[in-house]
Design a protein around this motif. Structure first.
Motif, PDB file in Angstrom:
ATOM      1  N   ASN A  26       0.863  -1.293   0.076  1.00  0.00           N
ATOM      2  CA  ASN A  26       0.053   0.078  -0.036  1.00  0.00           C
ATOM      3  C   ASN A  26       1.058   1.429   0.069  1.00  0.00           C
ATOM      4  N   MET A  27       1.992   1.199   0.714  1.00  0.00           N
ATOM      5  CA  MET A  27       2.926   2.315   0.921  1.00  0.00           C
ATOM      6  C   MET A  27       3.425   2.638  -0.519  1.00  0.00           C
ATOM      7  N   VAL A  28       3.980   1.472  -1.301  1.00  0.00           N
ATOM      8  CA  VAL A  28       4.463   1.539  -2.389  1.00  0.00           C
ATOM      9  C   VAL A  28       3.477   2.285  -3.381  1.00  0.00           C
ATOM     10  N   ALA A  29       2.298   1.458  -3.246  1.00  0.00           N
ATOM     11  CA  ALA A  29       1.321   1.952  -4.287  1.00  0.00           C
ATOM     12  C   ALA A  29       1.096   3.474  -4.297  1.00  0.00           C
ATOM     13  N   THR A  30       1.078   3.976  -2.930  1.00  0.00           N
ATOM     14  CA  THR A  30       0.579   5.510  -2.818  1.00  0.00           C
ATOM     15  C   THR A  30       1.623   6.483  -2.938  1.00  0.00           C
ATOM     16  N   LYS A  31       2.824   5.991  -2.989  1.00  0.00           N
ATOM     17  CA  LYS A  31       4.048   6.713  -3.136  1.00  0.00           C
ATOM     18  C   LYS A  31       4.843   6.753  -4.489  1.00  0.00           C
ATOM     19  N   CYS A  32       4.589   5.691  -5.296  1.00  0.00           N
ATOM     20  CA  CYS A  32       5.269   5.544  -6.303  1.00  0.00           C
ATOM     21  C   CYS A  32       4.233   5.660  -7.747  1.00  0.00           C
ATOM     22  N   VAL A  33       4.865   6.215  -8.745  1.00  0.00           N
ATOM     23  CA  VAL A  33       4.241   6.715  -9.769  1.00  0.00           C
ATOM     24  C   VAL A  33       4.626   5.950 -11.312  1.00  0.00           C
ATOM     25  N   ASN A  34       3.905   5.653 -11.930  1.00  0.00           N
ATOM     26  CA  ASN A  34       4.429   4.829 -13.379  1.00  0.00           C
ATOM     27  C   ASN A  34       4.811   6.138 -13.968  1.00  0.00           C
ATOM     28  N   PRO A  35       6.142   6.142 -14.504  1.00  0.00           N
ATOM     29  CA  PRO A  35       6.912   7.249 -15.249  1.00  0.00           C
ATOM     30  C   PRO A  35       6.173   7.368 -16.287  1.00  0.00           C
ATOM     31  N   ARG A  36       5.818   6.523 -17.132  1.00  0.00           N
ATOM     32  CA  ARG A  36       5.009   6.369 -18.549  1.00  0.00           C
ATOM     33  C   ARG A  36       3.752   7.089 -18.601  1.00  0.00           C
ATOM     34  N   SER A  37       2.990   6.646 -17.561  1.00  0.00           N
ATOM     35  CA  SER A  37       1.504   7.082 -17.615  1.00  0.00           C
ATOM     36  C   SER A  37       1.212   8.040 -16.664  1.00  0.00           C
ATOM     37  N   ASP A  38       2.303   8.546 -15.833  1.00  0.00           N
ATOM     38  CA  ASP A  38       1.963   9.514 -14.558  1.00  0.00           C
ATOM     39  C   ASP A  38       0.706   9.070 -13.838  1.00  0.00           C
ATOM     40  N   ARG A  39       0.584   7.707 -13.701  1.00  0.00           N
ATOM     41  CA  ARG A  39      -0.701   7.330 -12.669  1.00  0.00           C
ATOM     42  C   ARG A  39       0.012   6.249 -11.820  1.00  0.00           C
ATOM     43  N   PRO A  40      -0.595   6.283 -10.625  1.00  0.00           N
ATOM     44  CA  PRO A  40      -0.088   5.307  -9.678  1.00  0.00           C
ATOM     45  C   PRO A  40      -0.354   3.769  -9.888  1.00  0.00           C
ATOM     46  N   TYR A  41       0.619   2.771  -9.211  1.00  0.00           N
ATOM     47  CA  TYR A  41       0.610   1.781  -9.544  1.00  0.00           C
ATOM     48  C   TYR A  41      -0.465   1.116  -8.782  1.00  0.00           C
ATOM     49  N   THR A  42      -1.289   0.083  -9.321  1.00  0.00           N
ATOM     50  CA  THR A  42      -2.365  -0.680  -8.336  1.00  0.00           C
ATOM     51  C   THR A  42      -1.261  -1.432  -7.091  1.00  0.00           C
ATOM     52  N   ILE A  43      -2.283  -1.824  -6.434  1.00  0.00           N
ATOM     53  CA  ILE A  43      -1.554  -2.615  -5.312  1.00  0.00           C
ATOM     54  C   ILE A  43      -1.385  -4.113  -5.769  1.00  0.00           C
ATOM     55  N   ASN A  44      -2.152  -4.497  -6.845  1.00  0.00           N
ATOM     56  CA  ASN A  44      -1.832  -5.811  -7.204  1.00  0.00           C
ATOM     57  C   ASN A  44      -0.716  -5.657  -8.023  1.00  0.00           C
ATOM     58  N   GLN A  45      -0.541  -4.755  -8.788  1.00  0.00           N
ATOM     59  CA  GLN A  45       0.925  -4.659  -9.634  1.00  0.00           C
ATOM     60  C   GLN A  45       2.086  -4.751  -8.612  1.00  0.00           C
ATOM     61  N   ILE A  46       2.142  -3.977  -7.607  1.00  0.00           N
ATOM     62  CA  ILE A  46       3.220  -3.764  -6.566  1.00  0.00           C
ATOM     63  C   ILE A  46       3.229  -5.226  -5.930  1.00  0.00           C
ATOM     64  N   ARG A  47       2.310  -5.817  -5.390  1.00  0.00           N
ATOM     65  CA  ARG A  47       2.225  -7.405  -5.086  1.00  0.00           C
ATOM     66  C   ARG A  47       2.925  -8.400  -5.753  1.00  0.00           C
ATOM     67  N   ASP A  48       2.515  -8.280  -7.325  1.00  0.00           N
ATOM     68  CA  ASP A  48       3.341  -9.197  -8.236  1.00  0.00           C
ATOM     69  C   ASP A  48       4.788  -8.693  -8.420  1.00  0.00           C
ATOM     70  N   ALA A  49       5.022  -7.437  -8.395  1.00  0.00           N
ATOM     71  CA  ALA A  49       6.545  -6.896  -8.630  1.00  0.00           C
ATOM     72  C   ALA A  49       7.241  -7.339  -7.248  1.00  0.00           C
ATOM     73  N   MET A  50       6.581  -7.369  -6.354  1.00  0.00           N
ATOM     74  CA  MET A  50       7.398  -7.725  -5.067  1.00  0.00           C
ATOM     75  C   MET A  50       7.764  -9.330  -5.182  1.00  0.00           C
ATOM     76  N   LYS A  51       6.651 -10.128  -5.669  1.00  0.00           N
ATOM     77  CA  LYS A  51       6.840 -11.721  -5.893  1.00  0.00           C
ATOM     78  C   LYS A  51       8.306 -11.720  -7.024  1.00  0.00           C
ATOM     79  N   LYS A  52       7.909 -10.980  -8.262  1.00  0.00           N
ATOM     80  CA  LYS A  52       8.929 -11.215  -9.121  1.00  0.00           C
ATOM     81  C   LYS A  52      10.608 -10.864  -8.880  1.00  0.00           C
ATOM     82  N   ALA A  53      10.447  -9.409  -7.914  1.00  0.00           N
ATOM     83  CA  ALA A  53      11.693  -9.087  -7.313  1.00  0.00           C
ATOM     84  C   ALA A  53      12.048 -10.005  -5.935  1.00  0.00           C
ATOM     85  N   GLU A  54      11.602 -10.959  -5.826  1.00  0.00           N
ATOM     86  CA  GLU A  54      11.888 -11.937  -4.798  1.00  0.00           C
ATOM     87  C   GLU A  54      12.200 -11.203  -3.410  1.00  0.00           C
TER      88      GLU A  54
END
Length: 171
Positions: free
Chosen positions: A114-142
């Motif tokens: 939730n903290m990552v989703a609220t404080k980080c923005v997609n640089p291409r679209s200037d929109r915040p990431y969704t929590i599901n995107q962040i959870r998937d990224a956390m898993k992929k980044a191990e």
């Protein structure tokens, strides 16, 4: 036909949390209420009778074995049960069940995402990431969250952002 009944003098401990401490090679335990032990450690609950299920120190709570007075004298330098209970509650380890542990892990992971989703923005679209995107990224980044570590959620958030950036899993 005879009926088997429970002994009259046996006390059943329900909703029990065991607070355990090793001292001078001996194990000491107290039976306390699961929700009250955290309040006691935070300072909101000061009445021992509200925290403890029994006012005695055990060597084994599940078997009902009380700690001998000579062991209390050796380990705590006194035989006062209340003072020994306070020391065990303050410095002892709390038994945590699997369900509680997994719930704490899930809550911490949700907070970090939730903290990552609220404080980080997609640089291409200037929109915040969704929590599901962040959870998937956390898993992929191990990246694994540690719920009971000395690291706060904020520190883990910073580590998570760093891990996601290093592995370049978003985008």
């Amino acid at each position: 036909m005879s009926r088997i009944t429970q002994p009259v003098n046996q006390v059943r401990l329900t909703n029990v949390a065991v607070c355990r401490m090793l001292r001078h090679g001996k194990r000491f335990e107290v039976a306390c209420y699961r929700n009250k032990i955290l309040n006691y450690r935070q300072g909101t609950e000061t009445d021992l009778s509200e925290v403890l299920q029994t006012d005695r120190v055990f060597t084994n709570v599940s078997k009902g074995l009380f700690a001998p007075m000579k062991d209390l004298e050796l380990a705590f330098d006194n035989t006062n049960q209340e003072q020994c209970c306070r020391i065990i509650l303050d410095k002892g380890q709390i038994q945590v069940s699997d369900m509680e542990r997994s719930a704490t892990l899930e809550n911490t992971a949700r907070e970090v995402a939730n903290m990552v989703a609220t404080k980080c923005v997609n640089p291409r679209s200037d929109r915040p990431y969704t929590i599901n995107q962040i959870r998937d990224a956390m898993k992929k980044a191990e990246f694994s969250v540690q719920p009971t570590s000395a690291r706060s959620v904020k520190q883990q958030f910073l580590d998570c952002v760093k891990a996601i950036q290093e592995k370049n899993v978003l985008d």
